[in-house]
Structure formats: C-alpha cells, structure tokens
Scaffold this motif. Structure first.
Motif, PDB file in Angstrom:
ATOM      1  N   SER A 559       0.890  -1.167   0.059  1.00 15.81           N
ATOM      2  CA  SER A 559      -0.125   0.194   0.057  1.00 15.81           C
ATOM      3  C   SER A 559       0.889   1.093   0.128  1.00 15.81           C
ATOM      4  O   SER A 559       1.952   1.342   0.951  1.00 15.81           O
ATOM      5  N   TYR A 560       0.767   2.103  -0.871  1.00 12.90           N
ATOM      6  CA  TYR A 560       1.479   3.412  -0.860  1.00 12.90           C
ATOM      7  C   TYR A 560       0.413   4.656  -1.756  1.00 12.90           C
ATOM      8  O   TYR A 560      -0.612   4.259  -1.929  1.00 12.90           O
ATOM      9  N   LYS A 561       1.089   5.753  -1.861  1.00 16.95           N
ATOM     10  CA  LYS A 561       0.423   6.809  -2.518  1.00 16.95           C
ATOM     11  C   LYS A 561       1.236   7.216  -3.721  1.00 16.95           C
ATOM     12  O   LYS A 561       2.482   7.142  -3.677  1.00 16.95           O
ATOM     13  N   ILE A 568      -3.058   3.623  -3.259  1.00 16.00           N
ATOM     14  CA  ILE A 568      -3.061   2.704  -4.268  1.00 16.00           C
ATOM     15  C   ILE A 568      -2.416   1.400  -3.712  1.00 16.00           C
ATOM     16  O   ILE A 568      -1.755   1.556  -2.741  1.00 16.00           O
ATOM     17  N   LYS A 569      -2.463   0.298  -4.547  1.00 17.79           N
ATOM     18  CA  LYS A 569      -1.874  -0.991  -4.001  1.00 17.79           C
ATOM     19  C   LYS A 569      -0.840  -1.421  -5.168  1.00 17.79           C
ATOM     20  O   LYS A 569      -1.531  -0.977  -6.275  1.00 17.79           O
ATOM     21  N   GLY A 570      -0.024  -2.231  -5.030  1.00 16.74           N
ATOM     22  CA  GLY A 570       0.354  -3.318  -5.734  1.00 16.74           C
ATOM     23  C   GLY A 570       0.827  -4.456  -5.178  1.00 16.74           C
ATOM     24  O   GLY A 570       0.982  -4.539  -4.203  1.00 16.74           O
ATOM     25  N   LEU A 625       2.491  -5.924  -9.986  1.00 15.09           N
ATOM     26  CA  LEU A 625       1.500  -5.564 -10.742  1.00 15.09           C
ATOM     27  C   LEU A 625       0.938  -4.281  -9.938  1.00 15.09           C
ATOM     28  O   LEU A 625       0.277  -4.344  -8.997  1.00 15.09           O
ATOM     29  N   PRO A 626       1.350  -3.076 -10.254  1.00 10.33           N
ATOM     30  CA  PRO A 626       1.028  -2.006  -9.744  1.00 10.33           C
ATOM     31  C   PRO A 626      -0.404  -1.411 -10.212  1.00 10.33           C
ATOM     32  O   PRO A 626      -1.023  -1.457 -11.262  1.00 10.33           O
ATOM     33  N   HIS A 644       5.870   4.761 -11.467  1.00 16.92           N
ATOM     34  CA  HIS A 644       6.909   5.357 -10.514  1.00 16.92           C
ATOM     35  C   HIS A 644       6.609   5.287  -9.254  1.00 16.92           C
ATOM     36  O   HIS A 644       7.448   5.135  -8.344  1.00 16.92           O
ATOM     37  N   SER A 645       5.621   5.553  -8.728  1.00 15.29           N
ATOM     38  CA  SER A 645       5.246   5.575  -7.157  1.00 15.29           C
ATOM     39  C   SER A 645       5.439   4.088  -6.814  1.00 15.29           C
ATOM     40  O   SER A 645       5.799   3.869  -5.695  1.00 15.29           O
TER      41      SER A 645
END
Length: 830
Positions: A559-561, A568-570, A625-626, A644-645
């Motif tokens: 989980s990140y931004k 968002i998630k990847g 898989l972002p 990139h994030s």
C-alpha cells in the motif's frame, strides 16, 4: 505471380526464425508437456442431497473432461467422462449425462452403467422420478427410476420440460404437426395444427404452453396458447403475421401475454455512394440492420387480443397488463457515453397514450407486477424511482448505490453497493444501510431476474427477491481483499462462509439447507472445492495436486500513495525458490486496478495477451502489478505516476536488482507501457501489445466491433479523459505515446494481431514508424490471423510466449545469442 507484401514476407520470416530458434534457449516440447497438465475447474454442480459433485476440467487444449466425485470423501473420484455436453444428478445416487451422441446413467455407488446410443437430447422429471431420452431417429423414450420403460413416442422434433414434472413434444407425421403431453404414464395428443408448428415454449408460470405456428404458404407466424390444465386453445392476434420470429412474454403470472412479432429483413447492398449524416441519431441501424415490430397483447380473462401501436418504435413488457415501456432507439447522448441512454415512456394500452417518465436512462429495473420502476439517469448520476400507479417520481440521493432488486411484496428495494447493502422502504423513502455490511462491497446472490429488453445497448430487467426468505449475499472487503458469504433475514445477519483471503469463484447452497459448497483458490493454492456443514469445513477436491511448487510461493500486497496523495496498491510476486541471498530482475506488468487478482492461482499457460505471472516467477523474476488509477492529468501521465510510485515503494527490497527492471502490458496496459517508454528512464526494456498509441486518431475512429464511434471510450469510458477533444486538445496530444516517440530510450518489443477489431494494428504500425524514423531499437511482430487477444494455445500464442521469455532473458538476465533480438540490437554495433 502476385507480389508478396512486406508484411507477408515479414510474417514468413518470423515463422522461419521461430522454427529455428526453438532449438536454442527453450525446449518447446517440454514446456508444452508441462503446461498441458494444468487445468481450472468450471461448471460446478452439486446433487440435491449434497452427496455428490461434478465439474469440468478446463485444460488449455481441451475442455471436455467431466469429473464426478463423492462430496463426503476427499479426492474420491467416481467417474471421469469425456465429451459431456449435458448432465444431471438423479435420485438413488445416479448421474445422467449426454455427450457425442451417447447418453449414460452411472450408479455412483456400485459403478453400474446403462447406456444409450445415437442420442440427441436428454431430459429429467425428478418429481415423477422419470428421465427421457430422445434419439437421433426422433424416437423418444421415457423411463422410471428403476430404468423401466414408461412410454414412448416417435417422430419428435422438439421437447420442452420444466425439469420437474411436465414434458411436451412436437410430433410431425404425414405433413401434420401436433403437440403431445406426458400425462401420468403415457403421451396424449393435446393439439394438432393444420399449418406447421415451428416451436413450443412453456410459460414461466407453467399454466400455458406457447405454440408458434408457421403458415405453410408464407412466412407468416401465429401464436397459440394452450392451457396446460384444461387444454383449452386460444389464438392470439389477428391470424398469421409476417415475421421472422415471435418473442413471447408472460405478464403477471399468466394474466396476459405480450407478443413481439419481429422482422429483420436482409440488408440491401450498400448504396454507392454510401451516405451518413453528422447528426445521425440511429447508428445502431448500421450495426444491427433494420427492425420491424408488431406488438400484441392477449388478455387471458377476456380472451381478447389487442394490437398495440405506440408512438415510439420499441416496446417492452414490464409484468403489468395495462402499462408497458416504450422508447425509440435514437441515442439521447450523441454517443458520448460508453452505454446507451434512452428517454423512457409509459404506454397505457387502455387509453392508448404515452407519457415520458424517465430521461437519459441507461439501466432500468422493474418490480414484479410492474408497480415500481427504478432507472439510472446518466446526467444526474442518480437512480430515479417511479411509481406507475401514482405517477410519483423520486430521486434517490445516494451516489454509492448500485444494482437494485425489489422485494416481491413491493415493500422494499435493496441496493448493492461498494459500501454495504441498502434497504429502501418504497413507501417512506427511508434508506438505511443494513447493519454489519457498511464499507463492504455487497452482491446479492439469490435474485430472480428476467431480461425484458437487452438489445440496442439497453439493459431493462425485472429483478426480485423473496424477502420472506433469507437474502444471501457476498461481501468483499476491498481494503483487505477478503471475501465472506452471509444471509440476512428478519434484521439479523448470519455468516455462512467466514471471512477468507481466498478468491471464492463459486458458492453453492440449496435453500433451507445447512450444507453449502465453495470453490476457492489463492496465489499459492490451486482451486479447492470445500464442503461446509455448520462450522465444519471439509476439503472435497484439490485441483492440480501435482503443483507442489506453488505452495512455496511468496507474495506481498503493498500500500502506498501516488504523487497526488491517492492511496493505491501493488501486488509483488517473489520468484519461486526465492533465495534471500540473491538478487533478481523485476518485470512490471500494468493494466488498470489489479490488486484483487492477488488471490488468483497463477498457473502456467500460453496466454493470449502475453502476460503470464507463473511463467515469469518460475523463471526467476520478481513480478509487480501496480494499480493504475486515472485522474485529470490523463491516462498516460496517471499511469506514469502510479508506476513510478510503485517502483519507489519497492526501493527497500534489496533482492530486486534496480538496474534490471522491465515493463510490459497489453491493450490498455500496452498503451501505458508505450507512454511510459517515452517518458521514463527507469526501465531496461519494454513489451507493448495491441496498444493505442495515438489518442486523437483513435478518438476520431469507429469501432469495427461495435460499429459505433470510439470517442465514448475516452470521454467517460476506459481512458476517462472526462472532456471531449474539442475542449482540451493538448490533454489528448500530451497523453498520446506517439507524441513523444523520439524519447524512447530503451529497446521496445511491439506486437499486434492484424485482424484486431478492438485496437486496429495501425496504431502499432504508427508507433513502429516513429521508432524507425528516430532510429530507436525496436522489434515489432504482426500476427496475420489473430485478433486483439491471440487465440489461447495457438501457434501464435506459443510463439509470443517464448519470445517474451527470450526478450526478458536478453535484457534482464544478459542471455545473449538470440538471433531475432541480436539482429536488431547488434545492428550497426561494428
């Protein structure tokens, strides 16, 4: 001799090179042999007594293996059948199936078999304990549960059953057609036609048999209703009417019948010149051809037929004998929406008038009996409730709610949503969420649904549920990627299947039964059929039992931004046989939001889109898989930021070799890959398949599949630009990969099917031409006979699969001496 085009020659060279190179890097025969052992489970069935299960094994090369197993014992297979097209569980532990002209009954207890040859159709009548076999010779036999012949009839051309206790057949003898009914232990003739009987249909109420007659001297059709109890015959309409077919809908449990005599003449040759207009509201005509309708309503009580002539061209029955829906196929949205909008009128057949009740409506749901209508207004983005008896209209002010379903007593409407299950009181308009379902995506399972109109892009349905019985629903928590099943009854919720991180692809429960079954899987667990009995959970069948490697698989959901602060998630997959002391290359695969796929079992196969997670992790790659979420910057820049994030979120993973990262995608993912390739310096190589590369060009084009313009896909569809090109031209230009093709700075592999009707291959060709003009390292493959997705397990999909492995091996693992890549990369090196 006809000249060979450049593309044809190029394709021949590809095949030649392909046949030579397979002897090198990968052993195609061993890969095929391994992949052929994997399968998925589909067509899952359970016997009424919960003792037996059946399902199909879907291999990539064949789909015709059916398994019958004991539901009380693990891996207890009782039958392996090939070519099954139809099957049923019978009483007394027996299984009845048809396939390839053979029918067979298997006793699942003792293995005994009864076989029938040259069979075209089978039917069951479980209430009577009967089953029927129709032979290719048109001879029909009916047997009891002891396999004793009950009765038979010859010259049968069609049979219709309610799958319980009623069976009707059409018999054609000596140029005469008749309908026969199974009554007790014999067939009796119940209707004879002087004309031809085209088909029979049992009404949902089972009170009537609808018989379509065809006039022998013309194409005229007529409907005859046969009362299944009294055998009374009623003719509907005014004699034979010229049409291609009759669509029959029963109204209000047999109070009336609505008939649509539908004609679709063969289109005349396209005139020269072909003429189209800039304000044409009826582009459906080019796709579907002209349609002519003649509508009739038959009132059962008065035995009267009435021809209905609405002001608009199209009508739909909504389960009310007085009121009907009418509309025109002319688009109200100028095709700017990815769905069709219609202005809906309520036609009163008693006074023969119409009034507009809903505008710009895309989806419409009617209550059983037709008292209430709920339609989704595309302009207001709200559901509108309309009461047909009082003409009262109410806007439902909740932007979250989705597909409605009415209770059969017309007291409530229930709404699925991504934030819980909502209950709307149709009289007080009170609409609270049902407790314990808040903030969870809910889908109701036990809905009784009838499509009342489904062409021209319309979606009009009757959806109802018996609120006197439990409502069974699926709950999915999008944050934790967890699924559960529950039932709601008398304001209480009872959990059926506890929360699980497994993907549940099927759920079977028999009403009133405490036993149910689930089909589950996860990234490290092949599909399993479970049997639940109260709190007791038992494994019944494990698929792909040979795939022991997958149990060691490792995965993380990050989980990140992104740069705008959007969460968002990847999903990160580790290489199989991961060694914490080693570094590995990374392949990033993009499409849209993909985190829900984290619980999908990744089995190896020759994918039609080139992406195969299992193949990559088997070969020593991390796979990421972002999620790609779109915003006002446009789909290209949104994808770039999200990717990139995602890479930034991976910076602490020391086992990922940051200099050996590749990016790939197909279709929308191919678009994102091509765009990122022209804006990023964080990848060593790219693979882009079937991609849109010029947004302006695609915006101003027609879909060869839908025969409609493509601009809705941009304004509010998949690309979600939110504005037309005319209002923000730079947004379209700047988000087009072709606009910055000269900035691609790493090798890129492009591919497309020359018969792609979704994204024409000339987008790939245009991008390749831009790369060629700017002397960029690139390889493009055109698959001559393939569409948007390559046919699975085809020679082309195998070729693409192996080339992808070789491409990533070349650029991410330093595997050299691959001729088709060396030819481009080493060109001009000396």
């Amino acid at each position: 001799m006809r000249a060979i085009s450049f593309k044809q020659l190029f394709f021949l060279v590809i095949i030649s090179v392909c046949s030579q190179r397979l002897l090198g890097q990968y052993n195609i025969d061993s890969i095929k042999q391994r992949y052929a052992t994997f399968y998925t489970i589909a067509h899952f069935k359970v016997s009424d007594d919960n003792r037996w299960i059946s399902f199909s094994k879907i291999y990539k090369k064949n789909t015709d293996t059916t398994i019958v197993a004991n539901a009380d014992k693990q891996q207890s297979i009782k039958a392996v059948l090939v070519g099954v097209s139809e099957s049923y569980f019978l009483r007394d532990n027996r299984f009845f199936w048809l396939g390839n002209g053979k029918a067979q009954i298997i006793n699942l207890r003792n293995g005994g078999k009864k076989e029938f040859k040259e069979v075209s159709k089978i039917e069951i009548l479980p209430t009577l304990g009967y089953y029927a076999v129709l032979y290719k010779s048109r001879f029909l036999e009916v047997f009891d549960s002891k396999d004793k012949l009950v009765t038979s009839v010859s010259d049968v051309t069609q049979l219709v059953s309610n799958k319980r206790d009623k069976l009707y057949v059409i018999v054609k003898q000596n140029n005469l057609s008749s309908v026969w009914s199974l009554q007790s232990k014999e067939f009796k003739k119940v209707y004879t036609s002087e004309q031809g009987i085209k088909k029979i249909m049992l009404a949902p109420s089972q009170k009537y048999l609808a018989v379509t007659e065809q006039e022998k001297s013309s194409d005229g059709l007529q409907l005859v209703l046969l009362d299944t109890n009294s055998l009374k015959v009623s003719r509907v309409g005014n004699g034979f009417i010229k049409s291609d077919y009759i669509e029959v809908r029963e109204i209000n449990n047999g109070v009336a019948f609505f008939l649509d005599f539908n004609s679709r003449p063969k289109p005349a040759p396209t005139a020269q010149p072909e003429i189209k207009y800039g304000t044409d509201p009826d582009l459906w005509l080019y796709r579907m051809g002209e349609q002519y309708h003649e509508y009739w309503v038959y009132d059962v009580k008065s035995e009267q037929s009435q021809k209905v002539n609405p002001d608009l061209a199209f009508m739909a029955a909504m389960d009310h004998d007085r009121y009907f829906l009418s509309f025109d196929r002319e688009e109200r949205s100028a095709y700017i929406s990815s769905v069709s909008w219609f202005d809906i009128y309520l036609y009163d057949r008693f006074v023969k008038t119409s009034k507009k009740i809903l505008t710009q409506t895309s989806n419409l749901v009617v209550s059983r009996g037709g008292e209430f209508i709920i339609g989704f207004n595309e302009e207001k983005k709200r559901w509108i409730l309309y009461h047909t008896l009082s003409s009262k209209e109410t806007i439902i002010e909740n932007a979250e709610i989705q597909r409605p379903v009415f209770s059969e007593d017309n007291r409530y409407a229930f709404f699925e949503s991504s934030s819980g299950l909502y209950q709307l009181d149709l009289h007080t308009q009170n609409q609270p969420p049902i407790a314990l379902t808040e903030n969870i995506k809910v889908a109701i399972l036990n809905v009784k649904e009838d499509v009342i109109y489904g062409t021209l892009g319309a979606d009009f349905r009757i959806r109802s549920i018996n609120a006197k019985k439990p409502i069974i629903f699926e709950q999915y928590d999008q944050n934790s990627n967890e699924t559960s099943y529950a039932e709601w009854f008398q304001d209480k919720i009872k959990v059926l299947l506890p929360t699980t991180k497994n993907r549940v692809s099927d759920f079977k429960i028999i009403s009133g039964n405490k036993t149910f079954f689930s089909l589950e899987e996860n990234f490290n667990i092949p599909q399993i059929i479970y049997k639940y009995n109260g709190a007791l959970k038992k494994k019944v069948f494990q698929s792909n039992i040979h795939d022991r490697k997958i149990y060691t698989a490792k995965q993380e959901v990050l989980s990140y931004k992104n740069s705008l602060g959007v969460s968002i998630k990847g999903v990160l997959y580790y290489p199989l046989n991961f060694d914490a002391q080693k570094k590995y290359p990374l392949v990033v695969s993009i499409y849209e939001v993909q985190n829900k796929s984290a619980s999908v079992y990744p089995y190896p196969y020759f994918s039609g889109i080139g992406v195969n997670i299992r193949s990559l992790i088997d070969n020593g790659y991390f796979v990421f898989l972002p999620d790609v979420v779109l915003d006002s910057r446009g789909p290209g820049f949104s994808a770039l930021d999200c990717v990139h994030s995602g890479l930034d979120a991976l910076k602490g993973y020391t086992n990922i070799e940051s200099s050996r990262v590749g990016l790939m995608g197909h279709s929308f993912g191919g678009f994102g890959t091509s765009f990122i390739a022209s804006h990023s310096n964080r990848f060593a190589a790219y693979i882009s398949g079937a991609a849109v590369t010029d947004l302006v060009k695609f915006y101003f084009s027609f879909s060869q599949e839908r025969k409609l313009p493509n601009y809705p896909r941009f304004e509010n569809g998949q690309f979600d630009m939110k504005v037309p090109f005319s209002q923000n031209k730079m947004l379209y230009y700047d988000n087009s990969p072709i606009a910055n093709v000269e900035k691609v700075n790493k090798p890129i592999f492009l591919w497309a099917g020359l018969k792609d009707g979704n994204v024409p291959y000339d987008h790939t060709e245009e991008f390749y031409t831009g790369l060629l003009r700017n002397k960029k390292k690139a390889v493009v493959l055109y698959y001559r006979d393939q569409d948007h997705d390559l046919a699975k397990n085809s020679a082309e999909s195998i070729d693409l699969h192996l080339r992808i492995l070789e491409w990533w091996g070349y650029f991410l693992k330093d595997k050299r001496d691959i001729p088709w890549i060396d030819k481009e990369i080493k060109r001009g090196a000396n």
